[in-house]
Design a protein around this motif. Sequence first.
Motif, PDB file in Angstrom:
ATOM      1  N   UNK A  73      35.627  51.267  52.568  1.00  0.00           N
ATOM      2  CA  UNK A  73      36.999  51.614  52.945  1.00  0.00           C
ATOM      3  C   UNK A  73      37.933  50.427  52.759  1.00  0.00           C
ATOM      4  N   UNK A  74      37.491  49.249  53.191  1.00  0.00           N
ATOM      5  CA  UNK A  74      38.323  48.047  53.083  1.00  0.00           C
ATOM      6  C   UNK A  74      38.496  47.630  51.629  1.00  0.00           C
ATOM      7  N   UNK A  75      37.423  47.722  50.836  1.00  0.00           N
ATOM      8  CA  UNK A  75      37.512  47.370  49.417  1.00  0.00           C
ATOM      9  C   UNK A  75      38.509  48.275  48.700  1.00  0.00           C
ATOM     10  N   UNK A  76      38.404  49.576  48.955  1.00  0.00           N
ATOM     11  CA  UNK A  76      39.239  50.538  48.242  1.00  0.00           C
ATOM     12  C   UNK A  76      40.703  50.456  48.622  1.00  0.00           C
ATOM     13  N   UNK A 402      40.414  41.471  50.391  1.00  0.00           N
ATOM     14  CA  UNK A 402      41.160  40.732  49.371  1.00  0.00           C
ATOM     15  C   UNK A 402      41.049  41.363  47.984  1.00  0.00           C
ATOM     16  N   UNK A 403      40.140  42.310  47.791  1.00  0.00           N
ATOM     17  CA  UNK A 403      39.934  42.897  46.466  1.00  0.00           C
ATOM     18  C   UNK A 403      41.207  43.588  45.980  1.00  0.00           C
ATOM     19  N   UNK A 404      41.821  44.408  46.836  1.00  0.00           N
ATOM     20  CA  UNK A 404      43.043  45.107  46.438  1.00  0.00           C
ATOM     21  C   UNK A 404      44.127  44.121  46.010  1.00  0.00           C
ATOM     22  N   UNK A 427      49.669  45.663  53.102  1.00  0.00           N
ATOM     23  CA  UNK A 427      48.441  45.049  52.616  1.00  0.00           C
ATOM     24  C   UNK A 427      47.985  43.961  53.586  1.00  0.00           C
ATOM     25  N   UNK A 428      46.668  43.913  53.857  1.00  0.00           N
ATOM     26  CA  UNK A 428      46.121  42.909  54.767  1.00  0.00           C
ATOM     27  C   UNK A 428      45.466  41.741  54.021  1.00  0.00           C
ATOM     28  N   UNK A 429      45.001  41.987  52.806  1.00  0.00           N
ATOM     29  CA  UNK A 429      44.273  40.961  52.066  1.00  0.00           C
ATOM     30  C   UNK A 429      45.172  39.996  51.317  1.00  0.00           C
ATOM     31  N   UNK A 430      44.535  39.018  50.719  1.00  0.00           N
ATOM     32  CA  UNK A 430      45.209  37.956  49.964  1.00  0.00           C
ATOM     33  C   UNK A 430      44.589  37.860  48.571  1.00  0.00           C
ATOM     34  N   UNK A 443      46.006  31.765  52.325  1.00  0.00           N
ATOM     35  CA  UNK A 443      45.820  32.857  53.283  1.00  0.00           C
ATOM     36  C   UNK A 443      46.729  32.638  54.492  1.00  0.00           C
ATOM     37  N   UNK A 444      47.464  33.655  54.871  1.00  0.00           N
ATOM     38  CA  UNK A 444      48.445  33.530  55.943  1.00  0.00           C
ATOM     39  C   UNK A 444      47.881  33.872  57.321  1.00  0.00           C
ATOM     40  N   UNK A 445      46.842  34.703  57.346  1.00  0.00           N
ATOM     41  CA  UNK A 445      46.312  35.185  58.621  1.00  0.00           C
ATOM     42  C   UNK A 445      44.815  34.943  58.706  1.00  0.00           C
TER      43      UNK A 445
END
Length: 535
Positions: A73-76, A402-404, A427-430, A443-445
């Motif tokens: 789910x997180x990757x996609x 971070x993949x997305x 978006x949560x990733x970097x 990375x901010x978070x």
Amino acid sequence: MKIKLLFVALLATHISFAQKKPNVIVILADDLGYADLGCYGSEIPTPNLDKLAQNGVRLTNFYNTARCCPTRAALLTGVYSHQAGIGHMMDDKGADHPAYRGHLNETSVTIAEVMKTAGYFTAMTGKWHVGQAAGTVPWKRGFDRSLNAPAGGFYYGDGKNAKVFLNGEALENDSDKLPKNWYSTDLWTDFGLRFIDEAAAEKKPFMLYLAHNAPHFPLQAPEEDIAKFRGKYLQGWEKIREQRYAKQLKLGLIDPSWKLPPANPNIPKWESLSEQEKKRYDDMMAIYAAVIYRLDKSIGDLVEGLKKRGVFDDTVILFVSDNGGNAEPGMEGRYEGDKPGNAQSTVFLGQGWAEAACTPFWAYKHHTHEGGISSPGIISWPNGILASRNGKFEKQPAHIIDIMATLVDLGGAKYPTTFAGQAIQPLEGTSLKPAFGGKSINRKSPIFWEHEGNRAIRDGKWKLVAEKTEKWQLYDVEKDRTELNDLFDKQPEIAKKLVVQYEEWYKRVGAEEYDKTFKWFYDYDKAKKQAVSGK
């Protein structure tokens, strides 16, 4: 004059390349431990993945979510699994629990939906496992082409759980649209290359999500491959773990300050086992090794296929795993069937070998200590990674979310605020693209985890972690990534800050208490603390 013209030609070539969108392949292994590849310390021969690492970059601090469905789910989606609607597995807890619907929600977008807007031909093969039974399917979430299994659980067409869908069409396992006597690890690569040919026909760059079910149970492989490894594991899990640790040190993969944790006291000493037990466990590990060997072979077939098509150099390959080594259902594992390893058998690796799979860390799949969330991470891109970076280690922490962001960056796409009339979560990733060249990813978070009440946060070198029944622990994971020296009481200000940040995140993503514990693991935790303290 000739030199000047040559310079202009080279510059033009560089600009042309810089403006060209690279192809992207994201490969996800299933239940592969941190130490299960040769280039991460294993004795299992994985020459094709090793070569990608040798001619690319290895991430030493790549993280997953500790479990299969949440990682997918997180990757996609590029958001935390709770935000995507899969805070646990496939059970739907209802509308009052939006983080636990068991399928991707409509307030998230997939990498396929986003990359299509940048002109990419999008395809996926392999294990889906993000809600097909609830109607969440690849062909409705942005993938132009797909050959998928709803949730895995098989390797052969005559396996009891075998079911595949081709672009939304349920196929009979002996369909003439499939190769005869197929093996899933090969099947996913075969169709991945077929879909790449379709992308070429449409003159589009491609994005392929290749989601292997290997080396997840039920472990199955051809007998001739199992035979290559049978007998090699009679030396036992303690020695294999020690050998992997020594190789990791020699490779420079891990820091010498990271001491090997004490062995899980629930795992019997190898020498205490009967000859019959040793033979059984040797065979279980031989089957597991054969499954990984075949996984690596399929990567070789993929690379060869890309080279034959003339697209390998322009293709970014990202290889990771969905969680750490799998100790389910405990020490005994499972070893069932007339011929363990064949299509009708069921083999689980078991806790003893899972301990070796997660070397040098402790804990396994499900858990948020390093063994459960650490993954191999290999990046290959011949035309995008400088030769001077080949074979290098990248130590910056990276996460599956971070993949997305990375794909958006690579493909010149734009992550949307709305999609199909629906507001989309930020978006949560970097993007990891700067790390390809050894630059900071900024990375901010912090990075966060929660699974089954097991929880963690990592911010720079600091990691706060606790299993469901534990108190928080604080580790400096640059000096002590094997989590042996708890600094919670010695660094109270840092600990307090991280606790506050974690609690804010926990509420923001809608995580909830979980009612299951694994007693065999908590016994281990108590013993580990005793061993570390010397009491």
